[in-house]
Enzyme design. Structure first.
Site, PDB file in Angstrom:
ATOM      1  CG  ASP A 450      81.151  26.421  35.738  1.00  0.00           C
ATOM      2  OD1 ASP A 450      81.740  25.998  35.901  1.00  0.00           O
ATOM      3  OD2 ASP A 450      80.999  27.637  36.539  1.00  0.00           O
ATOM      4  CG  ASP A 515      85.907  28.788  41.759  1.00  0.00           C
ATOM      5  OD1 ASP A 515      85.721  29.190  39.898  1.00  0.00           O
ATOM      6  OD2 ASP A 515      84.817  27.669  41.881  1.00  0.00           O
TER       7      ASP A 515
END
Ligand code: DGJ
Length: 716
Positions: A450, A515
């Site tokens: 990430d 997301d």
């Protein structure tokens, strides 16, 4: 073949490069296949490309070479810019060697060397044609002088013809990546500058110029992409003298690229895909990506990710129960997301301390990993190696390892975090050592990598701009971990889809698209992400029935059908799901697994259905014998019932059986109004299916059905 004129053809595309004379090369044509031309015909063709002279212009013709410069009369965005203490600001390159032309089974390549003896610069320009007709070019500049040369910009450029009257590029934000925007290709420059230090949630992973109204199925289109995860500049520029260029390169900060005597800078690859329609252009990227040795060959394991199921609540009992239900529905890979390390009980602390938290995991990760492995699943884990919370052991021990503008000031905080300076050897070795240790000590097959903030004011400890070197250091870190741990897979995630580019995808095997797991939003995000990468490289998960980021409630049928084509997975607390729903999820997993080889090797196709509320897309096997299509009803349509829908990409002369793909119309929550052929399917030619179309079921909004379309057996 003539050495002055190189004409490459592949898969309905041609590129014609003029290497004659002392000046830099020109791309005379890049677009539709010109057919076979012998040397004589090519020379005649090349003689016709220059326009006539008009008034008020330079005495020599202005032509846009592959590096457009003022010394050749180009007054638009320069291909190269820089200076040597304010001098040598306007180079003129002259070829120094005969061009090198290589042709192998895998690649065709031209390398041209040139120099400006007075400005003391050398240039190497390279262009390649790759499998599937994709082209790419890059430049390398070397300072051959005795003083520092500051390079401030280096762009590669593709010319497009005057029928490319419309631009389409992508923008977006967190939870809404890959939003298309169209505009006329007017005189001037359409510039997309990115100073985020990552590809960006708003990054235009593709810039298209095309014939006005171009769509997926048709209309000439030229698509470009920059293979780079740092700052960048994308320019679509149209000049009054009839030139249209699509240019791209790295965006360099002041002082970032100081080339000392003998030093070089090499630009990222600038890719180009021509197509009759976006689908054809995209297929060139997909074909190339699949041809690379590092492309994932084994079937993409159905994944469960723990993020939206438990967030930071890492409780062994709860996660084991989640793993049990994941295994029950057929999941093949369990990924433990953020929260397992250091003081990371929320997003304010612990980032940078890649040691298993004794608080959250008193017996270490082994009890969970053993449980997951015992259930027959692989284990994956989340990391964010380029970042650090100021509230971490790492930041306390090494405040000098944080990127900053210099002096005592830190950049604005973002998600309570700062960026670790990977250009610092100590910081790099520290994080490499911790991640290497994690992978050595545990049975981990997969890293979700990430990167949750922009790089603002990102300078090293000496106060020098660092995004370029930081980007290369992040690549090197991934490369080194992959080298040390053969078989390891890396996913590129960055606040969702903030790092999707062919630079990081040299080492990552998939991206996290967003997301946002809302299936309606995902339809759009996936449509435009797969315009660049094939479905198997895009993580697509079934989210919760009540979406966490939009609040929309969506049926399992819509969520699962939306995730179906990609690297399929689940991101939902399956411990809170009833047994009947678990059976439905299992049916979706089984259905996906049954067609996964087709979905992840076939040609992705998208239809231009006139009603934008109903999206039609699918994957057709390379031999045209098998296909899966989705009919996704996004909102309400003006016209009802739905009527005919054309299926793109089938072979016209093949006869197909069409039937609903179970469980698309069977599981609870999907509402389909019956159409006459629904129960027993029907048979039709590819020509009929793509030209006449089929009567599609009328669906409620936010629903989708899947169709299986297979070559009819002779006997049946
Ligand atoms: C952003 C990612 O996109 C999410 O999926 C999740 O991994 C969080 N970061 C964790 O912090």
């Amino acid at each position: 073949m003539s050495n002055d004129l190189i004409h490459w053809r592949d898969e309905h595309v041609s590129i014609l490069v003029d290497l004659s004379g002392p000046a830099l090369p020109r791309i005379l044509h890049w677009g539709a296949d010109l057919g076979h031309h012998d040397d004589t015909l090519l020379e005649e063709l090349a003689d016709t490309v220059d326009p006539q002279r008009v008034s008020d212009e330079t005495d020599d013709l202005v032509v846009a070479t592959v590096l457009p410069l003022e010394s050749a009369g180009w007054v638009g965005e320069p291909g190269l810019s820089g200076h040597r203490s304010g001098r040598d600001f306007a180079p003129k390159f002259v070829r120094t060697d005969p061009p090198e032309i290589e042709e192998t089974d895998d690649v065709r390549r031209i390398t041209v060397r040139a120099a400006d003896a007075e400005a003391h610069l050398e240039l190497i320009w390279t262009i390649e044609m790759l499998p599937g007709g994709l082209v790419r070019q890059r430049n390398r500049v070397t300072n051959t002088g005795t003083s520092t040369y500051e390079l401030t910009g280096l762009l590669c450029a593709y010319p497009v013809p005057s029928n490319a009257g419309e631009l389409l590029d992508l923008t977006g934000r967190h939870l809404r990546e890959r939003t298309p925007q169209r505009s006329p290709f007017t005189i001037g420059a359409h510039v997309r500058d990115n100073r985020r230090g990552r590809t960006g949630l708003d990054g235009s992973i593709l810039t298209f110029a095309g014939a006005p109204g171009f769509g997926f199925e048709g209309g000439e289109v030229w698509a470009t992409h920059l293979a780079w995860s740092g700052n960048h500049r994308l320019v679509a520029e149209r000049a009054v003298r009839g030139t249209r260029l699509l240019s791209g390169g790295e965006l360099l900060a002041p002082g970032e690229m100081l080339l000392e005597p003998g030093q070089s800078y090499e630009s990222p690859w600038w890719y180009g895909a021509y197509g009759d329609g976006i689908t054809e252009a995209s297929a060139r990227f997909h074909t190339y990506l699949r041809s690379r040795p590092q492309h994932p060959r084994r079937e993409r394991p159905v994944t469960i990710n723990t993020w939206e199921a438990v967030y930071f609540d890492h409780d062994l009992g709860r996660l084991k129960a989640l793993a049990d239900n994941a295994a029950r529905v057929g999941v093949e890979r369990f990924v433990l997301d953020d929260g397992w390390f250091g003081a990371r009980r929320n997003d304010r602390a612990g980032l940078g301390d890649w040691v298993v938290s004794a608080d959250a995991w008193p017996d270490g990760l082994a009890p969970l990993i053993d449980h997951v492995r015992g259930l027959g699943m692989e284990f994956g884990i989340w990391v964010e190696p380029e970042m650090v919370n100021p509230d971490s052991d790492l930041a306390r021990a090494h405040p000098e390892w944080i990127l900053s503008p210099g002096g005592s000031r830190l950049p604005m905080s973002w998600r309570h975090q700062q960026v670790l300076d990977l250009t610092d050897e100590g910081a790099y070795q520290h994080v490499l050592g911790q991640l290497d240790g994690l992978l050595r000590d545990h049975d981990i097959a997969y890293l979700k990598w990430d990167h949750n903030r922009d790089l603002l004011e990102a300078g090293d400890r000496h106060g020098h701009p660092a995004v370029h070197r930081q980007t290369l250091a992040a690549y090197a870190l991934m490369d080194e971990l992959l080298r040390r741990h053969p078989g390891l897979e890396i996913e590129s995630c960055s606040s969702g889809g903030g790092r999707v580019d062919l630079g990081v995808l040299e080492r990552a095997c998939r991206v996290w698209g967003s997301d946002c797991l809302d299936a309606l939003e995902r339809q759009q995000i996936q449509r435009w992400t797969t315009a660049l990468i094939p479905w198997e490289m895009l993580g697509c998960h079934i989210g919760s029935d009540s979406n966490h980021t939009t609040g929309r409630k969506q049926s399992l049928g819509f969520r699962a059908a939306t995730a179906f084509f990609g690297h399929f997975g689940i991101e939902w607390d399956l411990t809170k799901v009833d047994s009947e729903t678990l059976d439905d999820v299992a049916a979706w997993v089984t259905a996906h697994q049954a067609v996964r080889p087709l979905l992840h090797a076939g040609r992705a196709v998208t239809g231009d259905h006139p009603d934008d509320q109903l999206w039609v897309y699918g994957v057709v096997a390379q031999d045209g014998g098998d296909a899966v299509f989705a009919l996704a009803q996004r909102g309400t349509s003006l016209e009802a019932p739905t009527g005919r829908v054309r299926l793109p990409g089938l072979q016209p002369d093949v006869t197909y059986d069409v039937r609903p793909l179970v469980p698309g119309n069977k599981v609870r929550g999907t509402v389909v109004k019956a159409v006459p052929w629904w129960d027993n399917g029907f048979r039709a030619s590819g020509a009929a299916l793509s030209r006449m179309g089929l009567i599609a079921p009328t669906q409620y909004p936010e629903q989708a059905v899947l169709l299986r379309v297979t070559r009819a057996e002779e006997s049946s």
